[in-house]
Design an enzyme around this catalytic site. Structure first.
Site, short mmCIF file in Angstrom:
data_model
loop_
_atom_site.label_atom_id
_atom_site.label_comp_id
_atom_site.label_asym_id
_atom_site.label_seq_id
_atom_site.Cartn_x
_atom_site.Cartn_y
_atom_site.Cartn_z
CG ASP A 135 -14.81 -46.31 34.73
OD1 ASP A 135 -15.20 -47.37 34.21
OD2 ASP A 135 -13.98 -46.27 35.67
CB ALA A 141 -7.87 -51.37 31.85
CD GLU A 179 -14.71 -55.09 36.61
OE1 GLU A 179 -15.58 -54.34 37.04
OE2 GLU A 179 -13.74 -54.69 35.95
CG ASN A 200 -12.76 -55.02 49.75
OD1 ASN A 200 -13.35 -56.07 50.04
ND2 ASN A 200 -13.22 -54.16 48.88
CG LEU A 253 -7.99 -54.13 57.25
CD1 LEU A 253 -7.14 -54.29 58.51
CD2 LEU A 253 -9.25 -54.98 57.36
CB ALA A 304 -9.75 -47.12 40.37
CB ALA A 305 -8.57 -46.76 46.24
N GLY A 306 -8.45 -49.72 45.13
CA GLY A 306 -8.01 -51.11 45.25
C GLY A 306 -7.23 -51.56 44.02
CG ASP A 307 -9.14 -51.42 40.33
OD1 ASP A 307 -9.41 -52.51 40.87
OD2 ASP A 307 -9.98 -50.72 39.75
#
Ligand code: RIB
Length: 306
Positions: free
Chosen positions: A13, A42, A143, A189, A226, A255-258
Protein backbone atom coordinates in the site's frame (compact mmCIF):
# COMPACT_ATOMS: atom_id res chain seq x y z
CA UNK A 1 -3.51 -23.97 19.23
CA UNK A 2 -6.41 -23.86 16.75
CA UNK A 3 -5.23 -23.07 13.22
CA UNK A 4 -6.55 -20.19 11.09
CA UNK A 5 -5.83 -20.33 7.35
CA UNK A 6 -6.35 -17.18 5.28
CA UNK A 7 -6.68 -17.65 1.52
CA UNK A 8 -6.45 -14.30 -0.23
CA UNK A 9 -4.69 -11.16 -1.32
CA UNK A 10 -1.44 -9.46 -0.42
CA UNK A 11 -0.63 -5.93 -1.61
CA UNK A 12 1.85 -3.18 -0.97
CA UNK A 13 0.00 0.00 0.00
CA UNK A 14 1.22 3.49 -0.96
CA UNK A 15 -0.74 5.85 1.28
CA UNK A 16 -1.08 9.64 1.32
CA UNK A 17 -3.01 11.28 4.12
CA UNK A 18 -3.98 14.86 3.39
CA UNK A 19 -6.78 17.29 4.15
CA UNK A 20 -8.96 16.23 1.23
CA UNK A 21 -9.05 13.55 -1.45
CA UNK A 22 -8.52 15.29 -4.82
CA UNK A 23 -11.36 15.41 -7.34
CA UNK A 24 -10.56 14.39 -10.94
CA UNK A 25 -8.11 16.94 -12.39
CA UNK A 26 -7.27 18.44 -8.98
CA UNK A 27 -3.86 18.37 -7.22
CA UNK A 28 -3.78 18.44 -3.42
CA UNK A 29 -0.46 19.40 -1.79
CA UNK A 30 0.49 18.92 1.86
CA UNK A 31 0.16 15.25 2.70
CA UNK A 32 1.97 12.61 4.72
CA UNK A 33 3.19 9.47 2.90
CA UNK A 34 3.62 5.91 4.17
CA UNK A 35 4.36 2.70 2.31
CA UNK A 36 3.21 -0.37 4.24
CA UNK A 37 2.03 -3.91 3.71
CA UNK A 38 -1.64 -4.36 2.86
CA UNK A 39 -4.09 -6.49 0.92
CA UNK A 40 -7.32 -7.60 2.55
CA UNK A 41 -6.21 -11.21 3.01
CA UNK A 42 -2.78 -10.39 4.39
CA UNK A 43 -4.26 -7.71 6.65
CA UNK A 44 -6.65 -10.29 8.12
CA UNK A 45 -3.80 -12.77 8.60
CA UNK A 46 -1.69 -10.15 10.40
CA UNK A 47 -4.60 -8.99 12.57
CA UNK A 48 -5.22 -12.56 13.73
CA UNK A 49 -1.52 -13.35 14.27
CA UNK A 50 -0.80 -10.14 16.19
CA UNK A 51 -3.66 -10.99 18.54
CA UNK A 52 -2.15 -14.40 19.25
CA UNK A 53 -3.66 -16.59 16.50
CA UNK A 54 -1.86 -19.51 14.86
CA UNK A 55 -2.08 -18.42 11.22
CA UNK A 56 -1.06 -19.71 7.78
CA UNK A 57 -1.66 -17.94 4.49
CA UNK A 58 -2.23 -19.12 0.91
CA UNK A 59 -1.43 -16.26 -1.49
CA UNK A 60 0.58 -15.05 -4.46
CA UNK A 61 2.93 -12.08 -4.56
CA UNK A 62 5.20 -11.01 -7.43
CA UNK A 63 8.81 -12.18 -7.75
CA UNK A 64 9.87 -8.60 -6.99
CA UNK A 65 11.08 -6.48 -4.10
CA UNK A 66 7.54 -5.72 -2.87
CA UNK A 67 6.67 -9.41 -2.88
CA UNK A 68 9.77 -10.30 -0.92
CA UNK A 69 9.01 -7.57 1.64
CA UNK A 70 5.37 -8.70 1.92
CA UNK A 71 6.33 -12.35 2.47
CA UNK A 72 9.06 -11.46 4.98
CA UNK A 73 6.63 -9.18 6.81
CA UNK A 74 4.08 -11.97 7.18
CA UNK A 75 6.78 -14.38 8.37
CA UNK A 76 7.97 -11.80 10.93
CA UNK A 77 4.44 -11.81 12.38
CA UNK A 78 4.79 -15.57 12.93
CA UNK A 79 2.53 -16.47 9.98
CA UNK A 80 3.28 -19.70 8.08
CA UNK A 81 4.20 -18.49 4.57
CA UNK A 82 5.01 -21.90 3.04
CA UNK A 83 2.11 -21.32 0.60
CA UNK A 84 2.78 -17.64 -0.19
CA UNK A 85 4.22 -18.08 -3.68
CA UNK A 86 6.38 -15.67 -5.68
CA UNK A 87 4.72 -15.50 -9.11
CA UNK A 88 7.29 -15.09 -11.91
CA UNK A 89 4.67 -13.72 -14.33
CA UNK A 90 3.07 -10.88 -12.36
CA UNK A 91 3.93 -7.96 -10.12
CA UNK A 92 2.98 -7.82 -6.45
CA UNK A 93 -0.45 -6.25 -5.95
CA UNK A 94 -0.21 -2.49 -5.39
CA UNK A 95 -2.83 -0.28 -3.74
CA UNK A 96 -2.78 3.51 -4.04
CA UNK A 97 -4.67 4.88 -1.05
CA UNK A 98 -5.76 8.43 -0.30
CA UNK A 99 -6.98 9.27 3.20
CA UNK A 100 -8.65 12.55 4.14
CA UNK A 101 -8.82 14.47 7.42
CA UNK A 102 -12.03 12.60 8.35
CA UNK A 103 -10.17 9.26 8.07
CA UNK A 104 -12.18 8.28 4.97
CA UNK A 105 -10.28 6.66 2.12
CA UNK A 106 -10.27 6.06 -1.58
CA UNK A 107 -8.38 3.01 -2.88
CA UNK A 108 -7.23 1.91 -6.32
CA UNK A 109 -5.74 -1.59 -6.61
CA UNK A 110 -3.56 -3.12 -9.35
CA UNK A 111 -4.14 -6.76 -8.41
CA UNK A 112 -1.08 -8.24 -10.14
CA UNK A 113 -0.18 -11.68 -8.77
CA UNK A 114 -3.40 -11.85 -6.70
CA UNK A 115 -5.28 -12.48 -9.95
CA UNK A 116 -3.24 -15.65 -10.48
CA UNK A 117 -4.13 -17.30 -7.16
CA UNK A 118 -5.73 -20.45 -8.52
CA UNK A 119 -7.76 -23.46 -7.35
CA UNK A 120 -4.57 -25.46 -8.05
CA UNK A 121 -2.70 -23.32 -5.48
CA UNK A 122 -5.29 -24.28 -2.87
CA UNK A 123 -5.07 -27.95 -3.86
CA UNK A 124 -1.29 -27.80 -3.60
CA UNK A 125 -1.51 -26.26 -0.12
CA UNK A 126 -3.78 -29.13 0.87
CA UNK A 127 -1.72 -31.88 -0.77
CA UNK A 128 1.67 -30.69 0.53
CA UNK A 129 0.74 -29.24 3.93
CA UNK A 130 -2.85 -30.30 4.70
CA UNK A 131 -3.64 -26.60 5.05
CA UNK A 132 -7.37 -26.99 4.33
CA UNK A 133 -8.24 -30.26 6.05
CA UNK A 134 -5.94 -29.34 8.97
CA UNK A 135 -7.45 -25.89 9.49
CA UNK A 136 -9.88 -25.03 12.29
CA UNK A 137 -11.13 -21.88 10.52
CA UNK A 138 -10.75 -20.73 6.90
CA UNK A 139 -10.94 -17.01 6.06
CA UNK A 140 -11.52 -15.63 2.55
CA UNK A 141 -12.30 -12.29 0.86
CA UNK A 142 -13.02 -11.06 -2.69
CA UNK A 143 -9.66 -9.72 -3.90
CA UNK A 144 -8.64 -13.00 -5.55
CA UNK A 145 -10.47 -14.97 -8.30
CA UNK A 146 -14.03 -16.20 -7.64
CA UNK A 147 -13.10 -19.66 -9.03
CA UNK A 148 -10.52 -20.02 -6.26
CA UNK A 149 -13.03 -18.92 -3.65
CA UNK A 150 -15.68 -21.36 -4.90
CA UNK A 151 -13.13 -24.18 -4.91
CA UNK A 152 -12.07 -23.30 -1.35
CA UNK A 153 -15.73 -23.31 -0.29
CA UNK A 154 -16.19 -26.80 -1.80
CA UNK A 155 -13.14 -28.06 0.10
CA UNK A 156 -14.35 -26.41 3.31
CA UNK A 157 -17.63 -28.30 2.93
CA UNK A 158 -15.85 -31.57 2.06
CA UNK A 159 -13.60 -31.40 5.14
CA UNK A 160 -16.28 -29.77 7.33
CA UNK A 161 -14.13 -26.73 8.18
CA UNK A 162 -15.86 -23.45 9.18
CA UNK A 163 -15.53 -20.83 6.42
CA UNK A 164 -15.67 -17.06 7.06
CA UNK A 165 -16.17 -14.73 4.08
CA UNK A 166 -15.44 -11.02 4.36
CA UNK A 167 -17.15 -9.94 1.10
CA UNK A 168 -14.81 -7.03 0.30
CA UNK A 169 -14.36 -5.26 -2.02
CA UNK A 170 -18.14 -4.86 -2.33
CA UNK A 171 -19.56 -7.33 -4.89
CA UNK A 172 -21.74 -5.12 -7.13
CA UNK A 173 -23.20 -8.19 -8.88
CA UNK A 174 -24.05 -9.89 -5.57
CA UNK A 175 -22.78 -13.36 -4.67
CA UNK A 176 -23.78 -16.79 -6.01
CA UNK A 177 -26.19 -18.75 -3.82
CA UNK A 178 -23.97 -21.85 -4.15
CA UNK A 179 -21.27 -19.87 -2.30
CA UNK A 180 -23.58 -18.40 0.35
CA UNK A 181 -24.93 -21.86 1.17
CA UNK A 182 -21.42 -23.10 1.94
CA UNK A 183 -20.50 -20.25 4.30
CA UNK A 184 -20.39 -20.62 8.04
CA UNK A 185 -20.14 -16.88 8.58
CA UNK A 186 -20.57 -13.82 6.35
CA UNK A 187 -19.33 -10.44 7.57
CA UNK A 188 -20.44 -7.65 5.22
CA UNK A 189 -20.50 -3.90 5.90
CA UNK A 190 -23.62 -1.89 4.94
CA UNK A 191 -22.65 -1.48 1.28
CA UNK A 192 -21.65 -5.12 0.83
CA UNK A 193 -24.82 -6.33 2.57
CA UNK A 194 -26.90 -4.09 0.28
CA UNK A 195 -25.31 -5.52 -2.88
CA UNK A 196 -25.62 -9.12 -1.71
CA UNK A 197 -29.22 -8.93 -0.47
CA UNK A 198 -30.74 -6.17 -2.63
CA UNK A 199 -31.96 -4.56 0.64
CA UNK A 200 -30.61 -1.06 1.20
CA UNK A 201 -28.83 -1.36 4.53
CA UNK A 202 -28.61 1.98 6.29
CA UNK A 203 -29.42 1.25 9.94
CA UNK A 204 -30.09 -1.53 12.44
CA UNK A 205 -33.58 -2.33 11.23
CA UNK A 206 -32.61 -2.63 7.54
CA UNK A 207 -29.54 -4.62 8.63
CA UNK A 208 -31.85 -7.03 10.52
CA UNK A 209 -33.85 -7.58 7.30
CA UNK A 210 -30.61 -8.28 5.41
CA UNK A 211 -29.59 -10.77 8.12
CA UNK A 212 -32.87 -12.62 7.65
CA UNK A 213 -32.38 -12.70 3.86
CA UNK A 214 -28.89 -14.18 4.26
CA UNK A 215 -30.06 -16.87 6.69
CA UNK A 216 -32.80 -17.83 4.24
CA UNK A 217 -30.14 -18.29 1.57
CA UNK A 218 -28.16 -20.68 3.75
CA UNK A 219 -25.62 -18.52 5.61
CA UNK A 220 -25.41 -19.88 9.15
CA UNK A 221 -23.97 -16.87 10.97
CA UNK A 222 -24.07 -13.22 9.92
CA UNK A 223 -22.31 -10.15 11.30
CA UNK A 224 -23.14 -6.84 9.60
CA UNK A 225 -20.77 -4.01 10.50
CA UNK A 226 -22.41 -0.58 10.67
CA UNK A 227 -19.41 1.72 11.21
CA UNK A 228 -19.88 3.99 14.22
CA UNK A 229 -23.24 2.26 14.90
CA UNK A 230 -21.42 -0.96 15.86
CA UNK A 231 -22.34 -4.39 14.53
CA UNK A 232 -25.36 -6.68 14.33
CA UNK A 233 -24.62 -10.32 15.18
CA UNK A 234 -26.85 -13.28 14.35
CA UNK A 235 -26.44 -17.04 14.61
CA UNK A 236 -29.91 -17.59 13.18
CA UNK A 237 -31.44 -18.83 16.43
CA UNK A 238 -33.14 -15.65 17.64
CA UNK A 239 -33.14 -11.87 17.37
CA UNK A 240 -29.81 -10.37 16.17
CA UNK A 241 -27.64 -8.95 18.97
CA UNK A 242 -26.31 -5.39 18.71
CA UNK A 243 -22.69 -4.79 19.75
CA UNK A 244 -21.80 -1.07 20.02
CA UNK A 245 -18.59 0.37 18.53
CA UNK A 246 -15.91 1.85 20.78
CA UNK A 247 -15.48 5.63 20.48
CA UNK A 248 -12.09 6.59 19.06
CA UNK A 249 -10.29 9.50 17.44
CA UNK A 250 -10.20 8.28 13.84
CA UNK A 251 -7.03 8.78 11.78
CA UNK A 252 -7.48 6.22 8.97
CA UNK A 253 -10.33 3.75 8.45
CA UNK A 254 -8.29 1.65 5.95
CA UNK A 255 -8.30 -2.05 6.86
CA UNK A 256 -10.64 -1.65 9.85
CA UNK A 257 -12.91 -4.28 8.30
CA UNK A 258 -9.91 -6.56 7.74
CA UNK A 259 -8.86 -6.10 11.34
CA UNK A 260 -12.39 -7.04 12.44
CA UNK A 261 -12.34 -10.25 10.39
CA UNK A 262 -8.86 -11.29 11.54
CA UNK A 263 -9.68 -10.59 15.19
CA UNK A 264 -13.00 -12.40 14.83
CA UNK A 265 -11.27 -15.51 13.45
CA UNK A 266 -8.72 -15.37 16.27
CA UNK A 267 -11.43 -15.13 18.95
CA UNK A 268 -13.55 -17.89 17.41
CA UNK A 269 -10.47 -20.12 17.14
CA UNK A 270 -10.01 -19.62 20.88
CA UNK A 271 -13.55 -20.85 21.50
CA UNK A 272 -15.25 -17.53 22.26
CA UNK A 273 -18.98 -17.35 21.48
CA UNK A 274 -20.08 -15.45 18.38
CA UNK A 275 -21.15 -12.40 20.40
CA UNK A 276 -17.98 -12.43 22.54
CA UNK A 277 -15.88 -12.73 19.39
CA UNK A 278 -17.76 -9.81 17.78
CA UNK A 279 -17.11 -7.63 20.86
CA UNK A 280 -13.39 -8.48 20.75
CA UNK A 281 -13.23 -7.83 16.99
CA UNK A 282 -15.14 -4.58 17.31
CA UNK A 283 -12.66 -3.28 19.86
CA UNK A 284 -9.67 -4.37 17.74
CA UNK A 285 -11.12 -2.72 14.62
CA UNK A 286 -11.82 0.50 16.55
CA UNK A 287 -8.20 0.65 17.70
CA UNK A 288 -6.89 0.03 14.16
CA UNK A 289 -8.63 3.21 13.00
CA UNK A 290 -6.51 5.32 15.38
CA UNK A 291 -3.35 4.69 13.31
CA UNK A 292 -2.38 5.36 9.69
CA UNK A 293 -1.91 2.37 7.37
CA UNK A 294 -3.15 -1.21 7.03
CA UNK A 295 -0.97 -3.90 8.61
CA UNK A 296 0.99 -1.34 10.59
CA UNK A 297 -2.25 -0.25 12.29
CA UNK A 298 -3.27 -3.69 13.57
CA UNK A 299 -3.42 -3.71 17.40
CA UNK A 300 -1.72 -6.11 19.78
CA UNK A 301 -3.52 -8.31 22.30
CA UNK A 302 -2.46 -6.01 25.14
CA UNK A 303 -3.91 -3.00 23.36
CA UNK A 304 -7.25 -4.76 22.80
CA UNK A 305 -7.51 -6.14 26.32
CA UNK A 306 -5.81 -3.23 28.13
O1 RIB B 1 -8.97 -3.23 3.12
C1 RIB B 1 -7.83 -2.44 2.95
C2 RIB B 1 -6.97 -2.98 1.88
O2 RIB B 1 -7.62 -2.89 0.64
C3 RIB B 1 -5.66 -2.25 1.69
O3 RIB B 1 -4.63 -2.75 2.50
C4 RIB B 1 -5.40 -2.38 0.20
O4 RIB B 1 -4.28 -3.16 -0.10
C5 RIB B 1 -6.67 -2.95 -0.40
O5 RIB B 1 -6.53 -4.28 -0.68
Amino acid sequence: MAKIVVIGSSNTDMVIKSRTIPRPGETVIGGKFVCNAGGKGANQAVAAARLGGNVAMIARVGADVFGEQARNGLAAEGIDVSCVKADPDAATGIALILVDENAENSISVASGANENLSPADVDEAEEKFGLISGADILVVQLETPMATLLHTAELAEKFNIPLILDPAPAPKEGLPDELLARLTLLKPNETEASYITGIEVTDRSSAARAVENLHQRGVKQVIITLGKEGVLVSDGTGEPVHVPAIQVEAVDSTAAGDCFSGALACALAEGKTLVEAARFASRAAGLSVTKLGAQQSMPTRNEVEG
